[in-house]
Scaffold this active site. Structure first.
Site, short mmCIF file in Angstrom:
data_model
loop_
_atom_site.label_atom_id
_atom_site.label_comp_id
_atom_site.label_asym_id
_atom_site.label_seq_id
_atom_site.Cartn_x
_atom_site.Cartn_y
_atom_site.Cartn_z
CB CYS A 96 4.95 19.19 -30.76
SG CYS A 96 3.91 20.64 -30.56
NE ARG A 129 -1.51 26.13 -26.69
CZ ARG A 129 -0.23 25.90 -26.41
NH1 ARG A 129 0.49 26.84 -25.84
NH2 ARG A 129 0.34 24.75 -26.70
CG HIS A 194 2.22 15.82 -31.32
ND1 HIS A 194 2.85 15.84 -30.11
CD2 HIS A 194 1.60 17.01 -31.40
CE1 HIS A 194 2.63 16.98 -29.51
NE2 HIS A 194 1.87 17.71 -30.27
N1 GLN Z 1 5.06 23.41 -24.90
C1 GLN Z 1 4.96 23.69 -26.29
C2 GLN Z 1 3.87 24.68 -26.58
O1 GLN Z 1 2.95 24.78 -25.83
C3 GLN Z 1 4.81 22.43 -27.11
C4 GLN Z 1 3.54 21.67 -26.83
C5 GLN Z 1 3.46 20.38 -27.57
O2 GLN Z 1 4.40 19.58 -27.58
N2 GLN Z 1 2.31 20.14 -28.14
O3 GLN Z 1 3.94 25.33 -27.59
#
Ligand code: GLN
Length: 245
Positions: A96, A129, A194
């Site tokens: 990620c 997101r 993950h």
């Molecule tokens: N900070 C990154 C995002 O928000 C990755 C987040 C994560 O590792 N899940 O896209």
């Protein structure tokens, strides 16, 4: 017979530790120990010096934007050593938040920042997101299998000519547009999955272990099958929930 040892480097877990990424370390370690192979886990803090030549597997977990920024700055100072490790076939899993960092550019809040440039990948912000369970079909282990994981990222990544880890069957993957998920380059795997990834996907864990053993000992080392009932139940629960065939 000489006892075999695999040395696993867990980088910056105090900063990169989302969605149970530590479970990935436990899966790697336990699956070695259960087969009579020694596993040494070395945890590195952000200020620690890292000699990649002493490591067989490197894990970089996910993290929030602020942590990503700190980690990326630090990794910049060891970019050449990390790149050498990857080019030499060192096994690495970047999850990620760590995955886009390996590319040319990625975005934090509304700012585009330079990544390590080790991979020819680029990441920009998604409008919304990408969150939820993700199922990916892959053939990297030599047979077709489904990987399950959880994603929560605000970046969409384009991997250009590089080989994806697999094809999205459910969820978003790299960008929610081209059906690719993750990237595989030599023995480096980068992915948004993950949750943690490895306990629920023992075949992927064993693939990484086999790559590390082969690199270290110069031969294919057969890994004894394990009773993976709990792992398979967790895996199949997600597959059955989202894929109806
Ligand atoms: N900070 C990154 C995002 O928000 C990755 C987040 C994560 O590792 N899940 O896209």
């Amino acid at each position: 017979m000489e006892r075999k040892t695999i040395r696993i480097g867990h980088l910056f877990p105090e900063l990169l530790n989302m969605y149970g990424d530590k479970g990935n370390i436990l899966a790697l370690k336990n699956r070695l120990v259960w087969r009579g192979i020694d596993a040494e886990v070395v945890t590195f803090g952000i200020e620690d010096e890292i000699d990649f030549s002493t490591l067989d597997i490197v894990l970089l977990g996910g993290g929030a934007d602020r942590e990503q920024e700190m980690v990326c700055k630090q990794l910049m100072s060891m970019k050449q050593a990390l790149s050498n490790y990857i080019e030499d076939g060192g096994v690495m899993l970047a999850l990620c938040g760590s995955y886009p960092m390996l590319g040319k550019t990625f975005q934090l809040q509304n700012e585009t920042v330079s990544g390590l440039g080790i991979l020819e990948i680029e990441t920009e912000k998604t409008e919304k997101r990408h969150i939820g369970d993700c199922i990916v079909q892959t053939d990297i282990t030599g047979s077709e299998l489904l990987l399950v994981g959880f994603e929560n990222h605000g970046g969409k990544t384009r991997i250009g000519e590089l080989k994806p880890l697999g094809t999205v069957r459910h969820g978003f993957g790299n960008n929610g547009e081209d059906g690719s998920c993750g990237v595989i380059y030599k023995n480096l795997i980068g992915t948004y999955l993950h949750g943690p990834l490895l306990p629920k996907n023992p075949a992927l864990t064993d693939y990484l272990l086999s790559c590390a053993l082969k690199r270290k000992y110069g031969e294919d080392i057969a890994l004894m099958p394990l009773a993976d009932r709990a792992e398979e139940e967790a895996h199949d629960y997600i597959v059955k929930r989202f894929i109806k065939e």
